[in-house]
Write an enzyme that holds these catalytic residues in place. Structure first.
Site, short mmCIF file in Angstrom:
data_model
loop_
_atom_site.label_atom_id
_atom_site.label_comp_id
_atom_site.label_asym_id
_atom_site.label_seq_id
_atom_site.Cartn_x
_atom_site.Cartn_y
_atom_site.Cartn_z
N ILE A 61 1.51 5.56 -2.31
CA ILE A 61 0.16 4.99 -2.39
C ILE A 61 -0.69 5.41 -1.19
O ILE A 61 -1.89 5.63 -1.32
CB ILE A 61 0.18 3.45 -2.57
CG1 ILE A 61 -1.15 2.97 -3.12
CG2 ILE A 61 0.54 2.72 -1.27
CD1 ILE A 61 -1.51 3.50 -4.47
N SER A 80 5.32 6.46 10.25
CA SER A 80 6.30 6.62 9.17
C SER A 80 7.57 7.21 9.74
O SER A 80 7.52 8.01 10.68
CB SER A 80 5.71 7.57 8.11
OG SER A 80 6.71 7.98 7.21
N ARG A 81 8.69 6.83 9.13
CA ARG A 81 9.95 7.40 9.60
C ARG A 81 10.11 8.83 9.12
O ARG A 81 10.80 9.63 9.72
CB ARG A 81 11.13 6.55 9.09
CG ARG A 81 11.13 5.14 9.64
CD ARG A 81 12.05 4.27 8.85
NE ARG A 81 11.74 4.30 7.42
CZ ARG A 81 12.39 3.62 6.49
NH1 ARG A 81 13.40 2.86 6.80
NH2 ARG A 81 12.03 3.71 5.23
N LYS A 131 -0.88 -4.58 -1.70
CA LYS A 131 -0.36 -5.67 -2.52
C LYS A 131 1.13 -5.46 -2.75
O LYS A 131 1.56 -4.32 -2.77
CB LYS A 131 -1.10 -5.78 -3.85
CG LYS A 131 -1.28 -4.51 -4.65
CD LYS A 131 -0.18 -3.76 -5.29
CE LYS A 131 0.87 -4.41 -6.10
NZ LYS A 131 1.70 -3.40 -6.85
N ASP A 141 6.03 -5.86 -9.71
CA ASP A 141 5.27 -4.97 -8.81
C ASP A 141 4.01 -4.47 -9.51
O ASP A 141 2.91 -4.65 -8.99
CB ASP A 141 6.14 -3.81 -8.30
CG ASP A 141 5.34 -2.86 -7.44
OD1 ASP A 141 5.01 -3.22 -6.30
OD2 ASP A 141 4.96 -1.77 -7.94
P1 NAP Z 1 6.85 4.33 -1.51
O1 NAP Z 1 6.37 5.62 -2.12
O2 NAP Z 1 8.30 4.00 -1.63
O3 NAP Z 1 6.40 4.35 -0.01
C1 NAP Z 1 6.70 3.29 0.87
C2 NAP Z 1 6.65 3.80 2.30
O4 NAP Z 1 6.96 2.71 3.17
C3 NAP Z 1 7.62 4.92 2.54
O5 NAP Z 1 6.89 6.08 2.77
C4 NAP Z 1 8.36 4.51 3.78
O6 NAP Z 1 7.99 5.45 4.75
C5 NAP Z 1 7.80 3.15 4.24
N1 NAP Z 1 8.88 2.20 4.52
C6 NAP Z 1 9.01 1.47 5.64
N2 NAP Z 1 10.08 0.67 5.57
C7 NAP Z 1 10.64 0.90 4.38
C8 NAP Z 1 11.78 0.37 3.74
N3 NAP Z 1 12.56 -0.55 4.31
N4 NAP Z 1 12.09 0.83 2.51
C9 NAP Z 1 11.33 1.78 1.91
N5 NAP Z 1 10.22 2.32 2.49
C10 NAP Z 1 9.88 1.87 3.71
O7 NAP Z 1 6.06 3.09 -2.14
P2 NAP Z 1 4.55 3.04 -2.63
O8 NAP Z 1 4.49 3.32 -4.09
O9 NAP Z 1 3.68 3.83 -1.74
O10 NAP Z 1 4.30 1.46 -2.51
C11 NAP Z 1 4.09 0.84 -1.26
C12 NAP Z 1 3.32 -0.43 -1.50
O11 NAP Z 1 2.08 -0.10 -2.13
C13 NAP Z 1 4.04 -1.41 -2.45
O12 NAP Z 1 3.84 -2.72 -2.03
C14 NAP Z 1 3.35 -1.18 -3.78
O13 NAP Z 1 3.33 -2.35 -4.58
C15 NAP Z 1 1.94 -0.82 -3.33
N6 NAP Z 1 1.23 -0.03 -4.32
C16 NAP Z 1 1.81 1.06 -4.93
C17 NAP Z 1 1.11 1.74 -5.93
C18 NAP Z 1 1.64 2.95 -6.62
O14 NAP Z 1 1.03 3.40 -7.60
N7 NAP Z 1 2.74 3.55 -6.18
C19 NAP Z 1 -0.16 1.31 -6.29
C20 NAP Z 1 -0.73 0.27 -5.61
C21 NAP Z 1 -0.02 -0.41 -4.63
P3 NAP Z 1 9.04 6.07 5.77
O15 NAP Z 1 10.39 6.04 5.08
O16 NAP Z 1 8.57 7.42 6.00
O17 NAP Z 1 8.96 5.18 6.95
#
Ligand code: NAP
Length: 309
Positions: A14, A36-37, A90, A168
């Site tokens: 996101i 970010s890690r 969110k 989610d």
């Molecule tokens: P994602 O692709 O898995 O990314 C999450 C990021 O958070 C990773 O890049 C990771 O970065 C970091 N992170 C830090 N601690 C973590 C942990 N313990 N486990 C996993 N990742 C960790 O997820 P995302 O889709 O971007 O979603 C993130 C948030 O945005 C969620 O709350 C989701 O509900 C919300 N969101 C997502 C979307 C969508 O379409 N995907 C839409 C709206 C809102 P590093 O590993 O590099 O540190």
């Protein structure tokens, strides 16, 4: 206008797909760092943790936390204590009480806390709210069915406690519902289906009442083929249909909105954050998360087939 230096914390899907382009378009913000890690962005200073950002870039005054919900509270607390203003993706946290704690901390420290609900910024939401405000809802239905393998590949956090599973995306529907209903809603029953090998539900059926009108909700992560993010409301003056996650709306046979799903939501989020920062005001509405907590509290737990990505 003073440009606000902002850092993206958690540089995953996101952050890259939506926050980066919307910050890039905004005159109010400059993307000054990532935390970010693993992820980095060319030309943008990168930190592996918040402590390093806080120590090395004092010009950064705001962070957008785009991590999964389970780790958001500790990061938000660290940021607020360091004097940063905070935007939360969110859902705003993994529990209600931890978000209440952040609200109090932000107030005590004079910081701005903005808990975003991106679906509320979908093109058709304001028109839907205005149309329903003048009518009596007789019944409603919500269908939010998507393929978890297509939209959340590799996101193991979704299946871990606190990751919400099908809630989610489902909480996006609830964030729209709580915005558009003229009268508040409360949960009257729920069935939650948990894969036998996962900690969070893959499907949920919820029943609400709002001003006496029943609203039935169907969330499912197992939808192959066409994907559905839609709502229907029967009223005393025709039917309103909201589709494409809130981008497209028609009512009593007339189009109220035709937009692109997600396209402008994050531009709206950053415009709102800029206004909140200018007025030194916080905005945190817990109502969508309250409904999810109620579903876990009142819902029957049904065990279903294991989920393997
Ligand atoms: P994602 O692709 O898995 O990314 C999450 C990021 O958070 C990773 O890049 C990771 O970065 C970091 N992170 C830090 N601690 C973590 C942990 N313990 N486990 C996993 N990742 C960790 O997820 P995302 O889709 O971007 O979603 C993130 C948030 O945005 C969620 O709350 C989701 O509900 C919300 N969101 C997502 C979307 C969508 O379409 N995907 C839409 C709206 C809102 P590093 O590993 O590099 O540190």
């Amino acid at each position: 206008m003073t440009v606000i230096n902002i850092a993206l914390v958690g540089f995953g899907k996101i952050a890259k797909d939506q926050h980066v382009p919307s910050i890039g378009k905004s005159e109010a913000f400059h993307l000054a760092a990532t935390v970010s890690r693993h992820g980095t962005m060319e030309g943008v200073p990168a930190h592996r943790d918040l402590a390093s950002l806080i120590a090395d870039q004092p010009e950064v005054t705001a962070v957008a936390l785009c991590t999964p919900p389970q780790v958001r509270y500790a990061l938000a607390r660290e940021a607020l204590e360091a004097g940063l203003d905070v935007l939360l993706e969110k859902p705003p946290g993994a529990t209600l009480a931890e978000v209440e704690d952040l609200i109090a901390l932000a107030r005590d420290r004079g910081r701005v806390l903005f808990a975003t609900w991106h679906s509320r910024f979908a093109a058709g939401v304001p028109a839907t709210k205005a149309w329903l405000a003048e009518r009596e809802i007789q019944r409603g239905s919500i269908t939010w069915r998507e393929d978890v393998r297509r939209w959340h590949p590799g996101q193991t956090w979704i299946w871990q406690a606190g990751g919400l599973g099908v809630f989610d995306p489902g909480i996006n529907a609830l964030s729209i519902l709580t915005e558009i209903l003229p009268q508040s809603a409360h949960l009257t029953g729920a069935d939650l289906e948990f894969p036998s090998n996962q900690e969070t539900p893959i499907a949920a059926r919820l029943s609400f009442l709002s001003g006496g009108a029943p609203i039935e909700v169907d969330f499912d992560f197992r939808q192959e083929g066409p994907q559905t993010w839609a709502m229907n409301f029967e009223t005393n003056d025709g039917v309103l249909t909201l589709a494409d996650g809130g981008a497209t709306v028609s009512a009593a046979g007339q189009s109220l909105s035709e937009g692109d799903a997600l396209a402008s939501e994050y531009d709206g989020i950053y415009a709102r954050f800029a206004r909140l920062l200018a007025g030194r005001e916080s905005e945190v509405d817990l109502s969508p998360l309250i409904h999810v907590a109620d579903a876990f509290m009142l819902g029957r737990r049904l065990i279903t087939d294991p989920f393997v990505e």
